[in-house]
Design an enzyme around this catalytic site. Structure first.
Site, mmCIF file in Angstrom:
data_model
loop_
_atom_site.group_PDB
_atom_site.id
_atom_site.type_symbol
_atom_site.label_atom_id
_atom_site.label_comp_id
_atom_site.label_asym_id
_atom_site.label_seq_id
_atom_site.Cartn_x
_atom_site.Cartn_y
_atom_site.Cartn_z
ATOM 1 N N GLU A 16 0.484 -1.497 -0.273
ATOM 2 C CA GLU A 16 0.385 -0.228 0.103
ATOM 3 C C GLU A 16 0.449 1.100 0.341
ATOM 4 O O GLU A 16 0.792 2.263 0.144
ATOM 5 C CB GLU A 16 -1.114 -0.074 0.789
ATOM 6 N N SER A 152 -6.829 -2.117 1.627
ATOM 7 C CA SER A 152 -6.856 -1.376 0.019
ATOM 8 C C SER A 152 -7.469 -2.371 -1.500
ATOM 9 O O SER A 152 -6.941 -2.468 -2.352
ATOM 10 C CB SER A 152 -5.410 -0.575 -0.622
ATOM 11 N N TYR A 225 -9.088 4.237 -5.839
ATOM 12 C CA TYR A 225 -7.938 4.996 -6.081
ATOM 13 C C TYR A 225 -7.975 5.427 -7.471
ATOM 14 O O TYR A 225 -6.799 6.763 -7.583
ATOM 15 C CB TYR A 225 -6.586 4.045 -5.444
ATOM 16 N N ARG A 264 -12.039 4.240 10.499
ATOM 17 C CA ARG A 264 -12.944 3.651 9.628
ATOM 18 C C ARG A 264 -13.784 2.416 9.526
ATOM 19 O O ARG A 264 -12.690 1.363 9.640
ATOM 20 C CB ARG A 264 -13.167 3.868 8.053
ATOM 21 N N ASP A 266 -15.981 -0.611 7.970
ATOM 22 C CA ASP A 266 -16.578 -1.492 6.018
ATOM 23 C C ASP A 266 -18.073 -1.663 6.783
ATOM 24 O O ASP A 266 -17.393 -3.324 7.622
ATOM 25 C CB ASP A 266 -15.672 -1.558 5.555
ATOM 26 N N GLU A 279 -14.679 -5.032 8.780
ATOM 27 C CA GLU A 279 -12.914 -4.826 8.953
ATOM 28 C C GLU A 279 -13.115 -3.687 9.440
ATOM 29 O O GLU A 279 -14.292 -2.649 9.564
ATOM 30 C CB GLU A 279 -12.507 -4.767 7.880
ATOM 31 N N ASN A 281 -10.502 0.043 9.739
ATOM 32 C CA ASN A 281 -9.371 0.420 9.418
ATOM 33 C C ASN A 281 -8.746 1.334 10.147
ATOM 34 O O ASN A 281 -9.576 2.375 10.143
ATOM 35 C CB ASN A 281 -9.438 1.061 7.706
ATOM 36 N N GLY A 285 -7.576 5.558 4.631
ATOM 37 C CA GLY A 285 -6.790 6.837 3.138
ATOM 38 C C GLY A 285 -7.987 8.165 3.204
ATOM 39 O O GLY A 285 -8.778 8.422 3.689
#
Length: 320
Positions: A16, A152, A225, A264, A266, A279, A281, A285
């Site tokens: 990443e 990612s 991205y 964050r 998900d 999950e 994070n 990002g």
């Protein structure tokens, strides 16, 4: 009056890296705009020496994946006595490992898709491949195969048939030494960004729904991205009762893993309107197309405001 010196860590050697560099540079610009003295470091073997020489007031961690989100850098910063942004060591260790995360969620009664997991050693040395038929019978097809500790969307496969499992497992194990096999849940991909924790009140930002273009089977790397590859709905259009439930399971996840600072969660919202946590994070990002800045913008926060809030949370994260 002396400027507050913030050192922004980014880069590293994980897969990443490119995302981390983009995040780090964007954060550095935002901090400079706020009047901070900023030093950026592309982390390598000189990191500890440079930090000992600089003794910054704060370290902003923007390193994704291994080294950044797994507690490694956090442990070093605690040895050095430096304040840093984001989750502490223990929460980082829990959240980087999707299998450990899901076991904690199960223990806490937080909905997460059914799963099984095994290590590379179990696969090669103990005959774990002979459990695959049992796993498919239990979880059904299609099946989601992913590395246990990777971000990612690297190494993730959605396997429609049994014959695709060997390749998917080889792909996942090329990114990590443990693989997660998860029941596929069809639904809407939601992200809940959270601030606070520790001694600070937890606040949730507006829910973001990511809708990848039709050529992407799920929210993969390009969807995340490459600008224009995904449509974002912010705030997500949800019934009030469903929104409340999604926010609650996200908060419960954040608390169960012991997070502080920011993160964050998900979530997949299935076709029946039930949320399933995938999950968390701990260092999401912060690029132009990342979900947390979109959520902050919907809450009326500029990117500079968001970064400032992360800096303000660092004292709490340091003591967590």
């Amino acid at each position: 009056m002396r400027q507050t010196h913030v050192c922004v860590l980014y880069g590293g050697r994980s897969v990443e890296r490119d995302v981390s560099v983009a995040t780090g540079h964007r954060v550095a610009r935002a901090l400079q705009a706020r009047g901070y003295e900023v030093t950026g470091i592309d982390v390598d073997e000189t990191l500890v020496r440079r930090l000992k020489e600089m003794r910054p007031d704060l370290v902003f961690i923007a390193v994704h994946g291994r080294g950044g989100e797994d507690g490694t850098i956090q442990e070093l910063l605690e040895i050095l006595g430096l304040k840093y942004t984001g989750a502490g060591v223990l929460a980082s260790l829990r959240a980087i490992d999707k299998v450990l995360t899901k076991r904690i969620l199960q223990a806490e009664g937080i909905p997460t898709p059914p799963f099984q997991a095994f290590s590379e050693a179990a696969f090669h040395d103990l005959g774990a491949k002979d459990t695959l038929e049992m796993i498919v019978e239990e979880l059904g097809l299609p099946l989601v195969v992913k590395p246990a500790a990777q971000g990612s969307a690297f190494g993730i496969s959605i396997v429609p048939g049994f014959e695709g499992l060997p390749k998917a497992l080889a792909t996942a194990l090329s990114f990590d030494g443990k693989v997660l096999l998860e029941k596929y849940v069809s639904g809407r991909e939601l992200a809940v960004s959270i601030m606070g924790g520790g001694k600070r009140e937890i606040e949730t930002l507006p829910i973001v729904e990511a809708v990848p273009r039709s050529e992407h089977p799920f929210y993969d790397f390009d969807s995340r991205y490459v600008l224009g590859e995904t449509d974002f709905i912010v705030p997500a259009e949800l019934d009030p009762e469903v929104e409340t439930e999604v926010l609650q399971v996200a908060r419960n996840t954040y608390l169960a893993l012991g997070c502080s600072g920011f993160g964050r969660v998900d979530v997949i919202l299935d076709d029946a309107g039930h949320p399933w946590v995938l999950e968390l994070n701990t260092i999401p990002g912060l690029t132009e197309s990342s979900l947390m800045p979109l959520a902050a913008e919907a809450a009326g926060l500029s990117f500079e405001d968001l970064v400032q809030a992360m800096v303000d949370s660092a004292v709490v994260a340091d003591s967590a």
